[in-house]
Design a protein around this motif. Structure first.
Motif, PDB file in Angstrom:
ATOM      1  N   GLU A 192       0.836  -1.204   0.000  1.00 31.24           N
ATOM      2  CA  GLU A 192       0.000   0.000   0.000  1.00 31.24           C
ATOM      3  C   GLU A 192       0.873   1.259   0.000  1.00 31.24           C
ATOM      4  OE1 GLU A 192      -3.244   0.483  -0.130  1.00 31.24           O
ATOM      5  OE2 GLU A 192      -4.248  -1.350   0.482  1.00 31.24           O
ATOM      6  N   ALA A 193       1.886   1.264   0.866  1.00 32.42           N
ATOM      7  CA  ALA A 193       2.759   2.439   0.975  1.00 32.42           C
ATOM      8  C   ALA A 193       3.524   2.681  -0.324  1.00 32.42           C
ATOM      9  CB  ALA A 193       3.735   2.250   2.139  1.00 32.42           C
ATOM     10  N   PHE A 194       4.045   1.602  -0.912  1.00 33.69           N
ATOM     11  CA  PHE A 194       4.803   1.734  -2.160  1.00 33.69           C
ATOM     12  C   PHE A 194       3.902   2.236  -3.284  1.00 33.69           C
ATOM     13  CE2 PHE A 194       6.582   0.004  -6.126  1.00 33.69           C
ATOM     14  CZ  PHE A 194       7.869   0.520  -6.057  1.00 33.69           C
ATOM     15  N   ALA A 195       2.671   1.721  -3.354  1.00 34.46           N
ATOM     16  CA  ALA A 195       1.732   2.130  -4.407  1.00 34.46           C
ATOM     17  C   ALA A 195       1.363   3.607  -4.267  1.00 34.46           C
ATOM     18  CB  ALA A 195       0.480   1.261  -4.353  1.00 34.46           C
ATOM     19  N   ILE A 196       1.083   4.030  -3.052  1.00 40.93           N
ATOM     20  CA  ILE A 196       0.718   5.434  -2.823  1.00 40.93           C
ATOM     21  C   ILE A 196       1.888   6.353  -3.161  1.00 40.93           C
ATOM     22  CG2 ILE A 196       0.103   7.119  -1.034  1.00 40.93           C
ATOM     23  CD1 ILE A 196      -1.508   4.834   0.298  1.00 40.93           C
ATOM     24  N   PHE A 197       3.087   5.953  -2.761  1.00 41.74           N
ATOM     25  CA  PHE A 197       4.280   6.735  -3.094  1.00 41.74           C
ATOM     26  C   PHE A 197       4.445   6.847  -4.606  1.00 41.74           C
ATOM     27  CE2 PHE A 197       8.805   6.713  -4.287  1.00 41.74           C
ATOM     28  CZ  PHE A 197       9.212   7.916  -3.733  1.00 41.74           C
ATOM     29  N   ASN A 198       4.183   5.765  -5.320  1.00 41.59           N
ATOM     30  CA  ASN A 198       4.283   5.777  -6.784  1.00 41.59           C
ATOM     31  C   ASN A 198       3.248   6.700  -7.409  1.00 41.59           C
ATOM     32  OD1 ASN A 198       6.463   4.395  -7.774  1.00 41.59           O
ATOM     33  ND2 ASN A 198       5.461   2.421  -7.855  1.00 41.59           N
ATOM     34  N   VAL A 199       2.046   6.738  -6.833  1.00 41.63           N
ATOM     35  CA  VAL A 199       1.008   7.647  -7.330  1.00 41.63           C
ATOM     36  C   VAL A 199       1.475   9.096  -7.167  1.00 41.63           C
ATOM     37  CG1 VAL A 199      -1.332   8.519  -6.962  1.00 41.63           C
ATOM     38  CG2 VAL A 199      -0.913   6.061  -6.933  1.00 41.63           C
ATOM     39  N   TYR A 200       2.034   9.406  -5.984  1.00 48.56           N
ATOM     40  CA  TYR A 200       2.560  10.757  -5.753  1.00 48.56           C
ATOM     41  C   TYR A 200       3.624  11.107  -6.786  1.00 48.56           C
ATOM     42  CZ  TYR A 200       0.530  10.483  -1.009  1.00 48.56           C
ATOM     43  OH  TYR A 200      -0.318  10.367   0.060  1.00 48.56           O
ATOM     44  N   LYS A 201       4.518  10.154  -7.032  1.00 50.82           N
ATOM     45  CA  LYS A 201       5.643  10.398  -7.934  1.00 50.82           C
ATOM     46  C   LYS A 201       5.184  10.539  -9.380  1.00 50.82           C
ATOM     47  CE  LYS A 201      10.206   8.551  -9.151  1.00 50.82           C
ATOM     48  NZ  LYS A 201      11.176   7.429  -8.943  1.00 50.82           N
ATOM     49  N   ARG A 202       4.313   9.620  -9.835  1.00 49.05           N
ATOM     50  CA  ARG A 202       3.838   9.664 -11.217  1.00 49.05           C
ATOM     51  C   ARG A 202       3.056  10.942 -11.509  1.00 49.05           C
ATOM     52  NH1 ARG A 202       1.204   3.783 -12.741  1.00 49.05           N
ATOM     53  NH2 ARG A 202       3.043   2.452 -12.378  1.00 49.05           N
ATOM     54  N   SER A 203       2.283  11.381 -10.532  1.00 48.67           N
ATOM     55  CA  SER A 203       1.398  12.526 -10.745  1.00 48.67           C
ATOM     56  C   SER A 203       1.995  13.834 -10.232  1.00 48.67           C
ATOM     57  CB  SER A 203       0.047  12.273 -10.063  1.00 48.67           C
ATOM     58  OG  SER A 203      -0.513  11.055 -10.504  1.00 48.67           O
ATOM     59  N   LYS A 204       3.227  13.767  -9.720  1.00 51.50           N
ATOM     60  CA  LYS A 204       3.931  14.948  -9.221  1.00 51.50           C
ATOM     61  C   LYS A 204       3.089  15.709  -8.204  1.00 51.50           C
ATOM     62  CE  LYS A 204       6.524  15.382 -13.548  1.00 51.50           C
ATOM     63  NZ  LYS A 204       6.850  16.234 -14.722  1.00 51.50           N
ATOM     64  N   VAL A 205       2.598  14.964  -7.224  1.00 52.01           N
ATOM     65  CA  VAL A 205       1.744  15.541  -6.186  1.00 52.01           C
ATOM     66  C   VAL A 205       2.609  16.172  -5.108  1.00 52.01           C
ATOM     67  CG1 VAL A 205       0.008  15.057  -4.431  1.00 52.01           C
ATOM     68  CG2 VAL A 205      -0.065  13.854  -6.621  1.00 52.01           C
ATOM     69  N   LYS A 206       2.360  17.449  -4.810  1.00 49.65           N
ATOM     70  CA  LYS A 206       3.121  18.162  -3.783  1.00 49.65           C
ATOM     71  C   LYS A 206       2.241  18.632  -2.631  1.00 49.65           C
ATOM     72  CE  LYS A 206       6.589  19.728  -7.126  1.00 49.65           C
ATOM     73  NZ  LYS A 206       7.245  20.905  -7.760  1.00 49.65           N
ATOM     74  N   SER A 207       0.983  18.893  -2.915  1.00 46.97           N
ATOM     75  CA  SER A 207       0.061  19.393  -1.901  1.00 46.97           C
ATOM     76  C   SER A 207      -0.191  18.345  -0.816  1.00 46.97           C
ATOM     77  CB  SER A 207      -1.269  19.781  -2.556  1.00 46.97           C
ATOM     78  OG  SER A 207      -2.284  19.934  -1.600  1.00 46.97           O
ATOM     79  N   ILE A 208      -0.020  18.743   0.444  1.00 42.78           N
ATOM     80  CA  ILE A 208      -0.260  17.842   1.571  1.00 42.78           C
ATOM     81  C   ILE A 208      -1.723  17.410   1.610  1.00 42.78           C
ATOM     82  CG2 ILE A 208      -0.227  17.601   4.084  1.00 42.78           C
ATOM     83  CD1 ILE A 208       2.528  17.683   2.819  1.00 42.78           C
ATOM     84  N   LYS A 209      -2.607  18.350   1.332  1.00 47.12           N
ATOM     85  CA  LYS A 209      -4.044  18.065   1.351  1.00 47.12           C
ATOM     86  C   LYS A 209      -4.407  17.030   0.292  1.00 47.12           C
ATOM     87  CE  LYS A 209      -8.380  20.597   1.916  1.00 47.12           C
ATOM     88  NZ  LYS A 209      -9.009  21.950   1.883  1.00 47.12           N
ATOM     89  N   LEU A 210      -3.803  17.173  -0.898  1.00 46.51           N
ATOM     90  CA  LEU A 210      -4.068  16.220  -1.982  1.00 46.51           C
ATOM     91  C   LEU A 210      -3.469  14.859  -1.647  1.00 46.51           C
ATOM     92  CD1 LEU A 210      -5.216  15.660  -4.765  1.00 46.51           C
ATOM     93  CD2 LEU A 210      -3.113  16.582  -5.776  1.00 46.51           C
ATOM     94  N   LYS A 211      -2.292  14.839  -1.059  1.00 42.07           N
ATOM     95  CA  LYS A 211      -1.665  13.580  -0.653  1.00 42.07           C
ATOM     96  C   LYS A 211      -2.532  12.838   0.358  1.00 42.07           C
ATOM     97  CE  LYS A 211       3.234  14.625  -1.452  1.00 42.07           C
ATOM     98  NZ  LYS A 211       4.567  14.790  -0.814  1.00 42.07           N
ATOM     99  N   GLU A 212      -3.082  13.570   1.312  1.00 39.85           N
ATOM    100  CA  GLU A 212      -3.942  12.948   2.325  1.00 39.85           C
ATOM    101  C   GLU A 212      -5.196  12.357   1.690  1.00 39.85           C
ATOM    102  OE1 GLU A 212      -4.681  16.069   5.080  1.00 39.85           O
ATOM    103  OE2 GLU A 212      -2.769  15.830   6.140  1.00 39.85           O
ATOM    104  N   LEU A 213      -5.793  13.095   0.757  1.00 40.19           N
ATOM    105  CA  LEU A 213      -7.006  12.616   0.087  1.00 40.19           C
ATOM    106  C   LEU A 213      -6.710  11.354  -0.719  1.00 40.19           C
ATOM    107  CD1 LEU A 213      -9.961  12.993  -0.718  1.00 40.19           C
ATOM    108  CD2 LEU A 213      -9.197  14.480  -2.578  1.00 40.19           C
ATOM    109  N   ILE A 214      -5.596  11.349  -1.437  1.00 40.59           N
ATOM    110  CA  ILE A 214      -5.199  10.180  -2.222  1.00 40.59           C
ATOM    111  C   ILE A 214      -5.010   8.969  -1.320  1.00 40.59           C
ATOM    112  CG2 ILE A 214      -3.336   9.184  -3.626  1.00 40.59           C
ATOM    113  CD1 ILE A 214      -2.916  12.053  -4.758  1.00 40.59           C
ATOM    114  N   ALA A 215      -4.283   9.154  -0.232  1.00 42.89           N
ATOM    115  CA  ALA A 215      -3.997   8.049   0.683  1.00 42.89           C
ATOM    116  C   ALA A 215      -5.269   7.478   1.291  1.00 42.89           C
ATOM    117  CB  ALA A 215      -3.047   8.516   1.779  1.00 42.89           C
ATOM    118  N   ILE A 216      -6.168   8.355   1.718  1.00 49.78           N
ATOM    119  CA  ILE A 216      -7.422   7.901   2.341  1.00 49.78           C
ATOM    120  C   ILE A 216      -8.276   7.118   1.347  1.00 49.78           C
ATOM    121  CG2 ILE A 216      -9.616   8.685   3.322  1.00 49.78           C
ATOM    122  CD1 ILE A 216      -8.041  11.029   4.577  1.00 49.78           C
ATOM    123  N   CYS A 217      -8.446   7.669   0.138  1.00 50.89           N
ATOM    124  CA  CYS A 217      -9.246   6.991  -0.893  1.00 50.89           C
ATOM    125  C   CYS A 217      -8.620   5.656  -1.262  1.00 50.89           C
ATOM    126  CB  CYS A 217      -9.359   7.867  -2.135  1.00 50.89           C
ATOM    127  SG  CYS A 217     -10.323   9.372  -1.914  1.00 50.89           S
TER     128      CYS A 217
END
Length: 256
Positions: A73-98
């Motif tokens: 789960e952690a590796f997949a979420i990290f990959n989503v952040y990296k692929r989509s160039k996510v920087k916003s903490i709020k967006l990261k939290e939403l992605i992780a929760i979903c």
């Protein structure tokens, strides 16, 4: 009986990569480095995984299974952040929760209710099923985020005009949300359309090669594909419905 692949045969399979490199060079592309890195990384990662699985699959501890799930789960979420160039903490939290919420519900439902594995933490089922569901959800989420961000950027003027006229952020990005959701599930739906005629999927092929009855393998493939498209759909649907909360501030202004 499954035919074993020797080290020599493994090496011979890399002829395909050599041919791809030659084609890429002839066409004047600059992705040769990426092709080599991707091929070597995939090989090394899978070999390491193979050695780990030899130990893990013999384990009867639920804690080891849960630990592997957390790592995936952690590796997949990290990959989503990296692929989509996510920087916003709020967006990261939403992605992780979903991601975590939807994928965990889907995994446990499929393992316990659909397949009826006992005990539920049997790594032979749990880890392989989790890998397929999490991996496809990772791809779907990346597609949804990128589609959402690109559309938001392209349609910025239209959205801001709608906001000035009194529209709420959720309503102003409704079309973008729908398009992002459609982009996320389209690859899986296309795969499903060609299965059995154009494509023999990996899970089914692997089972047949190992000696499993073809009909049994097919039923497993049907259920896992339905689970995959459902998981991707649920996760990206929740995300795209709530994404406006991360892309707008309290004054209803676009954040990027």
């Amino acid at each position: 009986m499954l035919t074993e692949i020797s080290t020599l045969q493994l090496a011979l399979s890399f002829i395909f990569i050599l041919v791809l490199l030659i084609i890429s060079k002839i066409k004047g592309l600059s992705n040769q480095g990426l092709i080599i890195v991707a091929s070597l990384r995939m090989t090394i990662q899978l070999i390491i995984t193979g050695y780990l699985l030899k130990y893990i699959l013999k384990s009867d501890s639920p804690w080891i299974t849960v630990l592997i799930l957390i790592i995936m789960e952690a590796f997949a979420i990290f990959n989503v952040y990296k692929r989509s160039k996510v920087k916003s903490i709020k967006l990261k939290e939403l992605i992780a929760i979903c991601f975590i919420g939807s994928s965990l519900v889907s995994i446990f439902y499929y393992i316990i209710v659909v397949v009826g594995v006992r005990p539920w933490y049997d790594p032979r089922y749990f880890i392989t099923v989790s890998g397929m569901l999490i991996g496809n959800t990772m791809t779907g989420m990346s597609l949804a985020i990128n589609s959402y961000k690109n559309s938001l950027n392209d349609q910025r003027d239209t959205i801001e005009s709608a906001l000035m006229l009194g529209a709420k952020p959720k309503d102003a990005v409704l079309r973008i949300s729908r398009e992002a959701f459609s982009s996320a599930i389209l690859p899986t739906l296309n795969s499903m359309l060609g299965m059995g005629i154009v494509l023999l999927p990996g899970m089914m092929t692997g089972q047949i090669l190992s000696g499993t009855d073809p009909m049994s393998a097919i039923l497993y493939q049907i259920t896992i594909m339905i689970a995959i498209v459902g998981t991707v759909g649920i996760t990206t649907s929740i995300f795209t419905s709530l994404a406006y909360k991360a892309f707008f501030n309290d004054r209803e202004q676009i954040l990027f």
